[in-house]
Scaffold this motif. Structure first.
Motif, mmCIF file in Angstrom:
data_model
loop_
_atom_site.group_PDB
_atom_site.id
_atom_site.type_symbol
_atom_site.label_atom_id
_atom_site.label_comp_id
_atom_site.label_asym_id
_atom_site.label_seq_id
_atom_site.Cartn_x
_atom_site.Cartn_y
_atom_site.Cartn_z
ATOM 1 N N ASN A 1 0.812 -1.221 0.000
ATOM 2 C CA ASN A 1 0.000 0.000 0.000
ATOM 3 C C ASN A 1 0.843 1.267 0.000
ATOM 4 O O ASN A 1 0.312 2.379 -0.013
ATOM 5 C CB ASN A 1 -0.927 0.028 1.225
ATOM 6 N N GLY A 2 2.162 1.102 0.030
ATOM 7 C CA GLY A 2 3.053 2.254 0.022
ATOM 8 C C GLY A 2 3.227 2.918 1.370
ATOM 9 O O GLY A 2 3.821 3.993 1.468
ATOM 10 N N GLU A 3 2.712 2.280 2.436
ATOM 11 C CA GLU A 3 2.846 2.856 3.775
ATOM 12 C C GLU A 3 4.250 2.659 4.332
ATOM 13 O O GLU A 3 4.692 3.422 5.187
ATOM 14 C CB GLU A 3 1.828 2.211 4.718
ATOM 15 N N LEU A 4 4.923 1.626 3.862
ATOM 16 C CA LEU A 4 6.280 1.323 4.310
ATOM 17 C C LEU A 4 7.204 1.446 3.112
ATOM 18 O O LEU A 4 7.060 0.725 2.122
ATOM 19 C CB LEU A 4 6.339 -0.090 4.897
ATOM 20 N N LYS A 5 8.152 2.365 3.195
ATOM 21 C CA LYS A 5 9.039 2.623 2.063
ATOM 22 C C LYS A 5 10.489 2.346 2.447
ATOM 23 O O LYS A 5 10.831 2.292 3.623
ATOM 24 C CB LYS A 5 8.894 4.070 1.590
ATOM 25 N N LYS A 6 11.328 2.189 1.427
ATOM 26 C CA LYS A 6 12.751 2.033 1.686
ATOM 27 C C LYS A 6 13.524 2.867 0.669
ATOM 28 O O LYS A 6 13.028 3.176 -0.419
ATOM 29 C CB LYS A 6 13.170 0.573 1.615
ATOM 30 N N TYR B 1 10.185 -2.390 -3.537
ATOM 31 C CA TYR B 1 10.246 -3.591 -2.702
ATOM 32 C C TYR B 1 10.104 -4.871 -3.524
ATOM 33 O O TYR B 1 10.579 -5.926 -3.132
ATOM 34 C CB TYR B 1 9.123 -3.566 -1.660
ATOM 35 N N SER B 2 9.425 -4.773 -4.658
ATOM 36 C CA SER B 2 9.114 -5.984 -5.421
ATOM 37 C C SER B 2 10.352 -6.691 -5.951
ATOM 38 O O SER B 2 10.262 -7.827 -6.416
ATOM 39 C CB SER B 2 8.188 -5.641 -6.591
ATOM 40 N N VAL C 1 13.639 -11.033 0.080
ATOM 41 C CA VAL C 1 12.962 -11.199 1.369
ATOM 42 C C VAL C 1 11.465 -10.962 1.203
ATOM 43 O O VAL C 1 10.635 -11.727 1.716
ATOM 44 C CB VAL C 1 13.537 -10.232 2.430
ATOM 45 N N TYR C 2 11.130 -9.920 0.473
ATOM 46 C CA TYR C 2 9.720 -9.621 0.218
ATOM 47 C C TYR C 2 9.041 -10.790 -0.483
ATOM 48 O O TYR C 2 7.975 -11.260 -0.063
ATOM 49 C CB TYR C 2 9.597 -8.359 -0.630
#
Length: 267
Positions: free
Chosen positions: A129-134, A144-145, A149-150
């Motif tokens: 949902n884009g709430e957690l970014k890196k 993330y995709s 690990v994801y």
């Protein structure tokens, strides 16, 4: 020709530097990704400890999406006939619930173990949902995709927490032993109070106890493990022993040992 031959070592050196930079960058990104997962795991755990039960944030956070998912997955553990229960939310492993249930066929210790970790469902939702970014070391947002690990979690985790299967075990328990367990729950829950500066545990499991008490309604409290306080440690060990008992791994004597330690302990 000499200049052409002389260029090979320079190209090789540049390639080596590029490979080295990429390796370091990948290590950095991998650690950053894992760190974000660890932070979320600790956040959903809310790991605090005290010599008594603390007010239970599980019940106080009705709007928390993770708490809502837990209530949904373990709803049978709060249903008809349930005398008392304890929901355990470890920082890095699958949640589970133990309790005592009474029906027409007798009194039982029961346990509920999900096939997938509920916190992982929450974490993956936050990522997607884009709430957690890196971000990379230059502050650029990353996708993330592309992380192993994801995808490792994505392959084994349902997209909807309602798709999680739950393994339920139960075993008959003598009435007098169930009454002893209930007396421990009652004693601990009547001692719930706030602590100005509770001990913070960076890695552990939170034990959420609840029971309906006459004159009070449903009372709840939480404590974390590992904990250095004798009575609280015995309380968490009793919940763990009940989990093992429901699966047939320990006998009644083990439960009574934990009860005795709790009742004789002092902090």
């Amino acid at each position: 020709m000499d200049s052409l031959i002389g260029s090979f070592p320079q190209k090789s050196q540049r390639s080596a530097r590029v490979r080295s930079d990429c390796f370091v960058r990948n290590i950095f990104l991998g650690l950053l990704f894992v760190f974000s997962w660890l932070v979320l795991s600790l956040m959903v755990g809310r790991v605090f400890a005290a010599p008594h039960l603390l007010p239970d944030l599980y019940y106080a956070s009705a709007s928390d999406e993770y708490q809502e998912k837990l209530r949904d997955v373990f709803k049978q553990g709060y249903g008809s006939g349930v005398v008392l229960n304890c929901l355990v939310t470890p920082s890095f492993s699958t949640e589970y619930l133990v309790g005592v249930r009474s029906d027409d066929s007798g009194v039982f210790v029961f346990s509920m173990t999900p096939g997938s970790r509920v916190a992982n469902v929450q974490w993956l939702e936050a990522v997607e949902n884009g709430e957690l970014k890196k971000y990379d070391e230059f502050g650029e947002e990353l996708n993330y995709s592309k992380d192993s690990v994801y995808w490792g979690l994505r392959k084994v985790t349902p997209r909807d927490h309602r798709q999680i299967t739950v393994d339920v075990k139960r075993k008959v328990i003598p009435l007098d032993v169930s009454n002893e367990i209930a007396s421990v729950w009652r004693s601990a829950l009547l001692g719930v109070r706030r602590e100005e500066e509770p001990e913070i545990i960076l890695d552990g499991a939170v034990y959420h106890y609840s029971m309906r008490l006459k004159g009070y309604g449903v009372v709840s409290g939480q404590v974390s493990s590992p904990v250095n306080y004798v009575k609280m440690r015995a309380l968490t060990e009793l919940a763990d022993a009940m989990y093992a008992y429901s699966k047939g791994d320990v006998d009644v004597e083990v439960l009574m040992q934990k009860i005795k330690i709790y009742k004789s302990g002092a902090d």
